[in-house]
Design a protein around this motif. Sequence first.
Motif, mmCIF file in Angstrom:
data_model
loop_
_atom_site.group_PDB
_atom_site.id
_atom_site.type_symbol
_atom_site.label_atom_id
_atom_site.label_comp_id
_atom_site.label_asym_id
_atom_site.label_seq_id
_atom_site.Cartn_x
_atom_site.Cartn_y
_atom_site.Cartn_z
ATOM 1 N N ALA A 1 -77.203 38.803 25.262
ATOM 2 C CA ALA A 1 -76.049 39.700 25.333
ATOM 3 C C ALA A 1 -76.428 40.955 26.091
ATOM 4 O O ALA A 1 -77.607 41.295 26.240
ATOM 5 C CB ALA A 1 -75.551 40.053 23.933
ATOM 6 N N GLY B 1 -73.793 44.427 22.791
ATOM 7 C CA GLY B 1 -73.300 43.138 22.307
ATOM 8 C C GLY B 1 -72.280 42.479 23.195
ATOM 9 O O GLY B 1 -71.694 41.451 22.815
ATOM 10 N N PRO C 1 -71.816 37.910 25.262
ATOM 11 C CA PRO C 1 -72.871 37.130 24.588
ATOM 12 C C PRO C 1 -72.784 35.646 24.941
ATOM 13 O O PRO C 1 -71.740 35.141 25.366
ATOM 14 C CB PRO C 1 -72.571 37.353 23.108
ATOM 15 C CG PRO C 1 -71.090 37.514 23.067
ATOM 16 C CD PRO C 1 -70.698 38.212 24.348
ATOM 17 N N LEU D 1 -69.346 34.924 13.754
ATOM 18 C CA LEU D 1 -69.302 35.263 15.166
ATOM 19 C C LEU D 1 -68.897 34.073 16.025
ATOM 20 O O LEU D 1 -68.222 34.232 17.045
ATOM 21 C CB LEU D 1 -70.666 35.778 15.632
ATOM 22 C CG LEU D 1 -71.235 36.967 14.841
ATOM 23 C CD1 LEU D 1 -72.605 37.343 15.368
ATOM 24 C CD2 LEU D 1 -70.284 38.158 14.896
ATOM 25 N N GLY E 1 -67.983 38.110 21.200
ATOM 26 C CA GLY E 1 -68.716 39.367 21.066
ATOM 27 C C GLY E 1 -69.510 39.392 19.776
ATOM 28 O O GLY E 1 -69.229 38.640 18.828
ATOM 29 N N ILE E 2 -70.515 40.237 19.747
ATOM 30 C CA ILE E 2 -71.344 40.383 18.555
ATOM 31 C C ILE E 2 -71.495 41.874 18.239
ATOM 32 O O ILE E 2 -71.581 42.701 19.156
ATOM 33 C CB ILE E 2 -72.732 39.734 18.731
ATOM 34 C CG1 ILE E 2 -73.454 40.319 19.952
ATOM 35 C CG2 ILE E 2 -72.616 38.219 18.861
ATOM 36 C CD1 ILE E 2 -74.869 39.819 20.122
ATOM 37 N N THR F 1 -73.854 43.767 17.472
ATOM 38 C CA THR F 1 -75.238 44.212 17.488
ATOM 39 C C THR F 1 -75.765 44.179 18.916
ATOM 40 O O THR F 1 -75.141 43.596 19.799
ATOM 41 C CB THR F 1 -76.118 43.329 16.587
ATOM 42 O OG1 THR F 1 -77.430 43.869 16.512
ATOM 43 C CG2 THR F 1 -76.190 41.913 17.110
ATOM 44 N N SER F 2 -76.894 44.796 19.146
ATOM 45 C CA SER F 2 -77.481 44.900 20.475
ATOM 46 C C SER F 2 -78.738 44.048 20.566
ATOM 47 O O SER F 2 -79.305 43.628 19.539
ATOM 48 C CB SER F 2 -77.821 46.375 20.784
ATOM 49 O OG SER F 2 -76.649 47.178 20.775
ATOM 50 N N VAL G 1 -81.409 38.324 19.232
ATOM 51 C CA VAL G 1 -80.486 38.660 20.312
ATOM 52 C C VAL G 1 -81.335 39.213 21.448
ATOM 53 O O VAL G 1 -82.002 40.243 21.305
ATOM 54 C CB VAL G 1 -79.446 39.700 19.856
ATOM 55 C CG1 VAL G 1 -78.513 40.053 21.025
ATOM 56 C CG2 VAL G 1 -78.644 39.166 18.679
#
Length: 235
Positions: A132, A136, A139, A166, A194-195, A197-198, A220
């Motif tokens: 991603a 986020g 992804p 997700l 999308g998520i 988090t990074s 991720v």
Amino acid sequence: MLGSAPFRESAVHGGNTRSSIPLGTLQERTGAAGARRRERGQDPRPRWGNLSGPSPERPAVPRGIEQESSVSRPRRLVLSAAALGFALAASGCAYFSPVQTHDFYQAGDGNNVSIHQAGSLYAGVRNALVVAEEGGGDPAFSGTVVNYTDETITVELEGVAEDTTLFATSVSVGPRESVELGRTEGRQQVPITGIPTSPGHLIGLQVTAGGETNTVNVPVMPISLEHYGPEAQNA
């Protein structure tokens, strides 16, 4: 010298001269010794026989053959026992150590999860991860679903983060086959928008097959990595 007993001539052997012995004294000694041996039923002839040869009671050791010392035998036995113990210890390492090819290990960036049935490997997901952008965005799920049975099975995948689903998808896999997941050509794409988090964080991956469920955390990864970036995904 007048009146003295005659002397036996000196014998020379190897450059050494033996001491001269009065012949009469020698005859008296020899005769007395022979009489004593005759009384005991032994051979009355002198035991010294040929002065230049070996004694008949103790045979000569053949030249070129070294006699082994009794002290060296225990030492040799100890060394042999030590060598045998070392060989057994070295060969035992392979017996007590697990065979690495029998275990799955993480050779890529992602994570592995397996499903077992009746003690046997049933299905699995290998090198599972999400790529991603920062924050986020954009992804994509990547991994390989494997079927270890002799029949076609369906494997359910569900990505979870902060109690939120997700993505969710089903993958049909033929007997003893595998299916590649991702956005590149020839792979089955997993819908994910999308998520929260990074890159550098983890999300949960729930895998269900044959009525069994197992969950593992997958990383991720940043999409900027060359082998996960847009160019690789669109190839």
